[in-house]
Design a protein around this motif. Sequence first.
Motif, short mmCIF file in Angstrom:
data_model
loop_
_atom_site.label_atom_id
_atom_site.label_comp_id
_atom_site.label_asym_id
_atom_site.label_seq_id
_atom_site.Cartn_x
_atom_site.Cartn_y
_atom_site.Cartn_z
N MET A 181 9.66 12.56 0.31
CA MET A 181 8.70 13.35 1.04
C MET A 181 7.37 12.42 1.56
O MET A 181 6.94 12.56 2.51
CB MET A 181 7.99 14.63 0.39
N SER A 182 6.93 11.68 0.32
CA SER A 182 5.72 10.75 0.83
C SER A 182 6.29 9.98 1.70
O SER A 182 5.46 9.38 2.57
CB SER A 182 5.18 10.31 -0.42
N GLY A 183 7.58 9.19 1.77
CA GLY A 183 8.00 8.18 2.55
C GLY A 183 7.88 8.85 4.15
O GLY A 183 7.62 8.10 4.93
N LEU A 184 8.64 9.88 4.29
CA LEU A 184 8.70 10.65 5.50
C LEU A 184 7.25 10.78 6.32
O LEU A 184 6.96 10.78 7.34
CB LEU A 184 9.28 12.09 5.32
N LEU A 185 6.04 11.37 5.12
CA LEU A 185 4.90 11.57 5.96
C LEU A 185 4.13 10.03 6.00
O LEU A 185 3.21 10.14 6.96
CB LEU A 185 3.66 12.26 4.58
N LYS A 221 0.88 -1.13 0.11
CA LYS A 221 -0.04 0.13 0.02
C LYS A 221 0.79 1.29 -0.07
O LYS A 221 0.69 2.07 -0.87
CB LYS A 221 -0.85 -0.03 1.41
N ASN A 222 1.94 1.07 0.85
CA ASN A 222 3.00 2.35 0.99
C ASN A 222 3.49 2.44 -0.33
O ASN A 222 3.78 3.72 -1.01
CB ASN A 222 3.64 2.19 2.05
N ALA A 223 3.88 1.36 -1.09
CA ALA A 223 4.42 1.51 -2.22
C ALA A 223 3.76 2.15 -3.18
O ALA A 223 4.42 2.97 -3.96
CB ALA A 223 5.03 0.00 -2.66
N PHE A 224 2.49 1.72 -3.37
CA PHE A 224 1.57 2.48 -4.18
C PHE A 224 1.39 3.83 -4.23
O PHE A 224 1.41 4.52 -5.04
CB PHE A 224 0.14 1.89 -4.31
N ILE A 225 1.51 4.34 -2.88
CA ILE A 225 1.32 5.83 -2.33
C ILE A 225 2.68 6.48 -2.95
O ILE A 225 2.42 7.48 -3.40
CB ILE A 225 0.97 5.92 -1.04
N ILE A 226 3.72 5.86 -2.51
CA ILE A 226 4.93 6.52 -2.81
C ILE A 226 4.95 6.64 -4.65
O ILE A 226 5.57 7.72 -4.95
CB ILE A 226 6.29 5.75 -2.54
N GLY A 227 4.47 5.47 -5.21
CA GLY A 227 4.69 5.84 -6.67
C GLY A 227 3.67 6.76 -7.08
O GLY A 227 4.12 7.39 -8.31
N THR A 228 2.45 6.92 -6.62
CA THR A 228 1.63 8.10 -6.98
C THR A 228 2.33 9.34 -6.82
O THR A 228 1.87 10.52 -7.67
CB THR A 228 0.30 8.06 -6.28
N ALA A 229 2.96 9.31 -5.69
CA ALA A 229 3.69 10.92 -5.52
C ALA A 229 4.75 10.99 -6.35
O ALA A 229 5.03 12.06 -6.88
CB ALA A 229 4.15 10.82 -3.88
#
Length: 254
Positions: free
Chosen positions: A161-165, A136-144
Amino acid sequence: MDIFHSLLLGIVEGLTEFLPVSSTGHLILASSIFKIPQTEFVKTFEISIQLGAILAVVFLYFRRLISDWEMIKKIVVAFIPTSIVGFFLYSFIKKYLIGNVSVVLWSLGVVGFLFIVIEYFQKKGQRAASNSISYKNAFIIGTAQSLAVIPGVSRSGATIMSGLLLGIERKDIVEFSFFLAIPTMVAATGYDLLKSGGVITGETILPLLVGFITSFIVAFFAIKWFIKFVQKKSFAGFGIYRIIIAILFLFLVL
């Protein structure tokens, strides 16, 4: 474009590809300073030499890349949003965004400000990183990362930045950003060459090779430095740098 220009841009690319300062933005600004016309070849050159920097990641992390299949599957998931955005918006990006100094300066400033804000609230909250890079986090990071089709945003900046958040440990998100760059830039370069391969001729192949090799060598050392840096230092400094560069070029270039 002569050999000096290709060497210069290769150095800029190698230094900035994996730092959250936007390599594409810096290449466009460097081209503006040295009066390098934004021809179709130069635009293709600025995309293609990023493969040299990506090769440095493969060289440094080769054993992990061929053994950590769980990580590779997460990279594939993270790559999906960027591939979709890049495929459908390629023509718009190449025509209106690549080479646009105004877009670069605004992106540098806005994202730089966001870096400072994120680091401030993380430090104020004193939250320790605890989350892993799930699918899930990987997909969010990819979207960012897909936002980095805008020059000046920075592919590594968006992913970090997305990873920090998401609360991911700094070294982990930086290395994940390195790995995600591999399919992203291979696809971007391959698709660009497929669409505009005619601009690569016998006269332009030498500058392209010089830029490619230079970016590989410089990126090799930049990656090793960055990994040591992120474990002890804040990213806020990159945010301040981005804002200063944006303001400086606002008066010098526009």
